[in-house]
Design a protein around this motif. Structure first.
Motif, PDB file in Angstrom:
ATOM      1  N   ALA A  58      70.597  -8.989  69.983  1.00  0.00           N
ATOM      2  CA  ALA A  58      70.346  -7.548  70.110  1.00  0.00           C
ATOM      3  C   ALA A  58      71.654  -6.795  70.285  1.00  0.00           C
ATOM      4  O   ALA A  58      72.457  -7.113  71.149  1.00  0.00           O
ATOM      5  CB  ALA A  58      69.417  -7.274  71.285  1.00  0.00           C
ATOM      6  N   GLU A  59      71.837  -5.811  69.447  1.00  0.00           N
ATOM      7  CA  GLU A  59      73.024  -4.972  69.539  1.00  0.00           C
ATOM      8  C   GLU A  59      72.607  -3.572  69.962  1.00  0.00           C
ATOM      9  O   GLU A  59      71.476  -3.160  69.759  1.00  0.00           O
ATOM     10  CB  GLU A  59      73.744  -4.922  68.192  1.00  0.00           C
ATOM     11  CG  GLU A  59      74.289  -6.267  67.756  1.00  0.00           C
ATOM     12  CD  GLU A  59      74.980  -6.188  66.408  1.00  0.00           C
ATOM     13  OE1 GLU A  59      75.287  -5.074  65.951  1.00  0.00           O
ATOM     14  OE2 GLU A  59      75.212  -7.248  65.816  1.00  0.00           O
ATOM     15  N   ASN A  60      73.550  -2.872  70.543  1.00  0.00           N
ATOM     16  CA  ASN A  60      73.326  -1.480  70.935  1.00  0.00           C
ATOM     17  C   ASN A  60      72.215  -1.307  71.971  1.00  0.00           C
ATOM     18  O   ASN A  60      71.584  -0.263  72.016  1.00  0.00           O
ATOM     19  CB  ASN A  60      73.032  -0.599  69.706  1.00  0.00           C
ATOM     20  CG  ASN A  60      74.146  -0.674  68.681  1.00  0.00           C
ATOM     21  OD1 ASN A  60      75.324  -0.783  69.031  1.00  0.00           O
ATOM     22  ND2 ASN A  60      73.776  -0.622  67.416  1.00  0.00           N
ATOM     23  N   LYS A  63      72.967  -0.845  78.619  1.00  0.00           N
ATOM     24  CA  LYS A  63      73.365  -1.859  79.620  1.00  0.00           C
ATOM     25  C   LYS A  63      72.243  -2.148  80.608  1.00  0.00           C
ATOM     26  O   LYS A  63      72.031  -3.297  80.982  1.00  0.00           O
ATOM     27  CB  LYS A  63      74.612  -1.402  80.369  1.00  0.00           C
ATOM     28  CG  LYS A  63      75.862  -1.457  79.530  1.00  0.00           C
ATOM     29  CD  LYS A  63      76.794  -2.472  80.108  1.00  0.00           C
ATOM     30  CE  LYS A  63      78.105  -2.404  79.343  1.00  0.00           C
ATOM     31  NZ  LYS A  63      78.527  -3.719  78.960  1.00  0.00           N
ATOM     32  N   THR A  64      71.551  -1.104  81.038  1.00  0.00           N
ATOM     33  CA  THR A  64      70.487  -1.304  82.025  1.00  0.00           C
ATOM     34  C   THR A  64      69.358  -2.166  81.452  1.00  0.00           C
ATOM     35  O   THR A  64      68.840  -3.038  82.137  1.00  0.00           O
ATOM     36  CB  THR A  64      69.911   0.038  82.514  1.00  0.00           C
ATOM     37  OG1 THR A  64      69.489   0.799  81.383  1.00  0.00           O
ATOM     38  CG2 THR A  64      70.920   0.811  83.328  1.00  0.00           C
ATOM     39  N   GLU A  65      69.003  -1.936  80.202  1.00  0.00           N
ATOM     40  CA  GLU A  65      67.949  -2.738  79.577  1.00  0.00           C
ATOM     41  C   GLU A  65      68.411  -4.172  79.374  1.00  0.00           C
ATOM     42  O   GLU A  65      67.657  -5.120  79.591  1.00  0.00           O
ATOM     43  CB  GLU A  65      67.526  -2.126  78.244  1.00  0.00           C
ATOM     44  CG  GLU A  65      66.339  -2.838  77.635  1.00  0.00           C
ATOM     45  CD  GLU A  65      65.812  -2.176  76.377  1.00  0.00           C
ATOM     46  OE1 GLU A  65      65.089  -2.861  75.642  1.00  0.00           O
ATOM     47  OE2 GLU A  65      66.131  -0.994  76.133  1.00  0.00           O
ATOM     48  N   GLN A  66      69.667  -4.361  78.973  1.00  0.00           N
ATOM     49  CA  GLN A  66      70.194  -5.709  78.792  1.00  0.00           C
ATOM     50  C   GLN A  66      70.185  -6.460  80.122  1.00  0.00           C
ATOM     51  O   GLN A  66      69.781  -7.621  80.180  1.00  0.00           O
ATOM     52  CB  GLN A  66      71.610  -5.676  78.228  1.00  0.00           C
ATOM     53  CG  GLN A  66      72.151  -7.071  77.994  1.00  0.00           C
ATOM     54  CD  GLN A  66      73.368  -7.095  77.101  1.00  0.00           C
ATOM     55  OE1 GLN A  66      73.684  -6.118  76.440  1.00  0.00           O
ATOM     56  NE2 GLN A  66      74.039  -8.222  77.080  1.00  0.00           N
TER      57      GLN A  66
END
Length: 176
Positions: A58-60, A63-66
Motif C-alpha cells: 500500500a502506497e500513499n 501515517k495514522t492508518e498505516q
C-alpha cells in the motif's frame, strides 16, 4: 487456559501493562469466531501474512492508518500464538471446546476420504432444521455429508435468524 497463556507469554499488543488479562474475553471470542468460520491456525496465519503483504504494497496511506493497520496485524499475530497454544493445551489435556466438535469433524473428513464415505453411506437422508442458524463450519459439514446422495432437506426462516452472535449466517439458507 487462555488467561494463563496470556499471562505466561511476552505479548505486547494483547497484554496492556495496566491489565494483563484485558483481552482474555476478546481472544476467546475471536478464536470461537475463527473456528465457526472453519479457519484453522494455518489458515489464519496465511490471512495475516496476506494482510501484512497488502500493507507493505500500500502506497500513499496516511501515517495514522498505516500505524493502525500495523497495530492490528501485531494483535492478530499474537492472537494466532494464543490460538495455537490454546489448541495445543487442549490436545495435551485430551479436551476440546464447543466449536471444536464441528471443526474436528470437518477436518477429519478433509483428511480421511474413507471416513467421509462411511458416514455418507450411513447418512443417506439428511434433514437440518433451523438452517438459517448454521455457521460456516456447519455448512461445510452438511455439504460434505450430503455430497454423495444429495438427499438433504433444510428448513429455515430468515425472520428467525437469531444466532448471528454465534457465527450463524442466514446466507447459508439463501445459497442452499
Amino acid at each position: 487456559i487462555v488467561e494463563n497463556i496470556i499471562r505466561e507469554q511476552m505479548f505486547e499488543a494483547i497484554k496492556p501493562i495496566n491489565s494483563l488479562t484485558f483481552y482474555v474475553r476478546d481472544c476467546i471470542k475471536a478464536m470461537q469466531d475463527l473456528k465457526r468460520e472453519n479457519v484453522e491456525p494455518d489458515d489464519f496465519r496465511k490471512l495475516i501474512d496476506h494482510d501484512a503483504l497488502q500493507l507493505k504494497k500500500a502506497e500513499n496511506l496516511p501515517k495514522t492508518e498505516q500505524k493502525q493497520r500495523e497495530k492490528n496485524i501485531a494483535k492478530q499475530r499474537e492472537l494466532l500464538q494464543v490460538y495455537v497454544l490454546y489448541q495445543q493445551k487442549l490436545r495435551e489435556m485430551g479436551r476440546y471446546d464447543y466449536e471444536d466438535m464441528i471443526s474436528f469433524a470437518v477436518h477429519a473428513f478433509k483428511q480421511d476420504e474413507i471416513l467421509l464415505r462411511s458416514y455418507q453411506e450411513r447418512l443417506q437422508y439428511i434433514l437440518v432444521d433451523e438452517y438459517q442458524d448454521t455457521n460456516q463450519a456447519q455448512y461445510i459439514l452438511t455439504k460434505k455429508l450430503s455430497k454423495k446422495w444429495q438427499n438433504i432437506c433444510v428448513v429455515g426462516d430468515f425472520s428467525q435468524s437469531i444466532y448471528s452472535f454465534r457465527g450463524a449466517n442466514f446466507q447459508n439458507l439463501i445459497t442452499f
